[in-house]
Design an enzyme around this catalytic site. Structure first.
Site, PDB file in Angstrom:
ATOM      1  N   ILE A 192       0.870  -1.170   0.000  1.00 13.63           N
ATOM      2  CA  ILE A 192       0.000   0.000   0.000  1.00 13.63           C
ATOM      3  C   ILE A 192       0.910   1.224   0.000  1.00 13.63           C
ATOM      4  O   ILE A 192       2.048   1.165   0.447  1.00 13.63           O
ATOM      5  CB  ILE A 192      -1.001   0.028   1.180  1.00 13.63           C
ATOM      6  CG1 ILE A 192      -0.290  -0.029   2.537  1.00 13.63           C
ATOM      7  CG2 ILE A 192      -2.004  -1.100   1.059  1.00 13.63           C
ATOM      8  CD1 ILE A 192      -1.258   0.049   3.717  1.00 13.63           C
ATOM      9  N   ASP A 193       0.409   2.306  -0.533  1.00 12.00           N
ATOM     10  CA  ASP A 193       1.232   3.488  -0.741  1.00 12.00           C
ATOM     11  C   ASP A 193       1.755   4.057   0.576  1.00 12.00           C
ATOM     12  O   ASP A 193       1.149   3.878   1.635  1.00 12.00           O
ATOM     13  CB  ASP A 193       0.434   4.582  -1.456  1.00 12.00           C
ATOM     14  CG  ASP A 193      -0.083   4.135  -2.804  1.00 12.00           C
ATOM     15  OD1 ASP A 193       0.503   3.200  -3.379  1.00 12.00           O
ATOM     16  OD2 ASP A 193      -1.085   4.715  -3.263  1.00 12.00           O
ATOM     17  N   LYS A 194       2.857   4.776   0.485  1.00 17.38           N
ATOM     18  CA  LYS A 194       3.424   5.470   1.640  1.00 17.38           C
ATOM     19  C   LYS A 194       2.379   6.347   2.314  1.00 17.38           C
ATOM     20  O   LYS A 194       2.302   6.418   3.544  1.00 17.38           O
ATOM     21  CB  LYS A 194       4.612   6.328   1.183  1.00 17.38           C
ATOM     22  CG  LYS A 194       5.201   7.220   2.258  1.00 17.38           C
ATOM     23  CD  LYS A 194       6.307   8.106   1.684  1.00 17.38           C
ATOM     24  CE  LYS A 194       6.845   9.068   2.735  1.00 17.38           C
ATOM     25  NZ  LYS A 194       7.922   9.940   2.173  1.00 17.38           N
ATOM     26  N   THR A 198      -0.796   5.992   2.439  1.00 19.94           N
ATOM     27  CA  THR A 198      -1.988   5.247   2.860  1.00 19.94           C
ATOM     28  C   THR A 198      -1.684   4.501   4.153  1.00 19.94           C
ATOM     29  O   THR A 198      -0.603   3.955   4.328  1.00 19.94           O
ATOM     30  CB  THR A 198      -2.409   4.242   1.777  1.00 19.94           C
ATOM     31  OG1 THR A 198      -2.580   4.931   0.543  1.00 19.94           O
ATOM     32  CG2 THR A 198      -3.701   3.535   2.143  1.00 19.94           C
ATOM     33  N   ARG A 256      -6.545   5.653  -6.169  1.00 18.11           N
ATOM     34  CA  ARG A 256      -6.274   7.078  -6.374  1.00 18.11           C
ATOM     35  C   ARG A 256      -6.472   7.475  -7.833  1.00 18.11           C
ATOM     36  O   ARG A 256      -7.073   8.510  -8.142  1.00 18.11           O
ATOM     37  CB  ARG A 256      -4.849   7.386  -5.911  1.00 18.11           C
ATOM     38  CG  ARG A 256      -4.613   7.058  -4.441  1.00 18.11           C
ATOM     39  CD  ARG A 256      -3.138   6.980  -4.100  1.00 18.11           C
ATOM     40  NE  ARG A 256      -2.491   8.285  -4.205  1.00 18.11           N
ATOM     41  CZ  ARG A 256      -1.188   8.460  -4.012  1.00 18.11           C
ATOM     42  NH1 ARG A 256      -0.399   7.417  -3.738  1.00 18.11           N
ATOM     43  NH2 ARG A 256      -0.662   9.664  -4.102  1.00 18.11           N
TER      44      ARG A 256
END
Length: 293
Positions: free
Chosen positions: A119-121, A123, A222
């Site tokens: 998962i993204d930084k 998030t 996103r």
């Protein structure tokens, strides 16, 4: 093709690992290296001469982990905003990968230290990590066959009525044609499907939405929401620049996207389903009333 047959023959390992062995010459056909697209013939002999080696260039770091569940096969954590999952350009240390090497030294022998998804930084929320090769392959296959249930909470710039007209977003995602650090919807991208489930109005122009991933492309939620005109609040990469600048003056210091619920099959012979929920952080919760916890 050799890569497909080899994935069946050497089923203990992922296709990515097999591809790497083909490219390095450790997996051969009749003693010779071949490209992954090589088509096997009757009586061809596959030989694998490889060893799982520690990734010495990556150092263990004592970074705290918020562990929600652990057994002999898997580890489930609640990742905080700001923690990068895997080392890369500009993030050579201080990542979840480095933390796993410290807290679980045996993970050094696993591909990506047992990581099966990211998962993204920006998030927060749930991640599952494998603790052995068989469990890692099992989890990777679950993600590929779309049997993992992943539900996110997002606060977006859109009315509830607008969101209700876009319950399913089915649009391919690939690398942005001119901005290489971004992804974009485009015909040459890989298939990507996002489902909008529960929708709650926060105001006339802002809504809380539960988002379910069917596929798992980079930045998928996103990109899909921004493409439809519903950017996530606080998303500096795909969101509304002027709005985000205003929100920063109001104290918003994060993207309002949280990996909230995760359901998967336990990757051991006994099977069974595991279900987890990660509490919504106060930094997120304060921007919405009535949010599920």
């Amino acid at each position: 093709r050799i890569d497909k047959i080899a994935a069946f023959v050497f089923s203990d390992y992922s296709r990515e690992q097999i591809k790497n062995w083909l490219e390095s010459g450790e997996l051969t056909v009749n003693g010779a290296a071949q490209k992954p697209k090589y088509r096997l013939k009757p009586n061809d002999m596959l030989m694998l001469k490889a060893s799982l080696t520690a990734q010495q260039q990556d150092l263990p770091e004592n970074i705290p982990l918020d562990i929600l569940y652990e057994d002999e096969a898997v580890l489930v954590i609640n990742k905080p905003v700001g923690l990068v999952v895997h080392p890369g350009a500009g993030n050579g240390s201080g990542t979840l990968f480095n933390a796993l090497l410290f807290h679980y030294p045996d993970s050094r022998t696993l591909p990506r230290a047992g990581l099966v998804h990211r998962i993204d930084k920006e998030t927060s929320g749930l991640m599952v990590i494998a603790k052995d090769n068989q469990s890692q392959l099992h989890l990777i296959n679950q993600l590929k066959d779309k049997s993992v249930y992943r539900l996110y909470q997002a606060i977006v710039l859109a009315s509830a009525a607008e969101l209700a007209r876009h319950r399913t977003i089915d649009a391919p995602i690939g690398r942005h044609p001119t901005q290489r650090t971004k992804m974009a919807v485009g015909g040459s991208g890989k298939p990507a499907v996002t489902h909008l489930e529960k929708i709650t109005a926060i105001s006339d122009a802002v809504s809380l939405v539960s988002v379910r991933l069917e596929t798992g492309r980079t930045h998928q939620i996103r990109v899909h929401l921004a493409h439809e005109g519903f950017p996530i609040l606080g998303d500096e990469r795909y969101g509304d620049f002027a709005l985000n600048r205003h929100l920063r003056t109001q104290g918003l210091r994060r993207m309002l996207l949280h990996a909230w619920r995760l359901e998967l099959a336990w990757p051991q012979a006994s099977g069974g389903r595991l279900c987890f929920c990660a509490p919504v952080p106060l930094s997120f919760k304060s921007w919405a009333s009535g949010i599920e916890s």
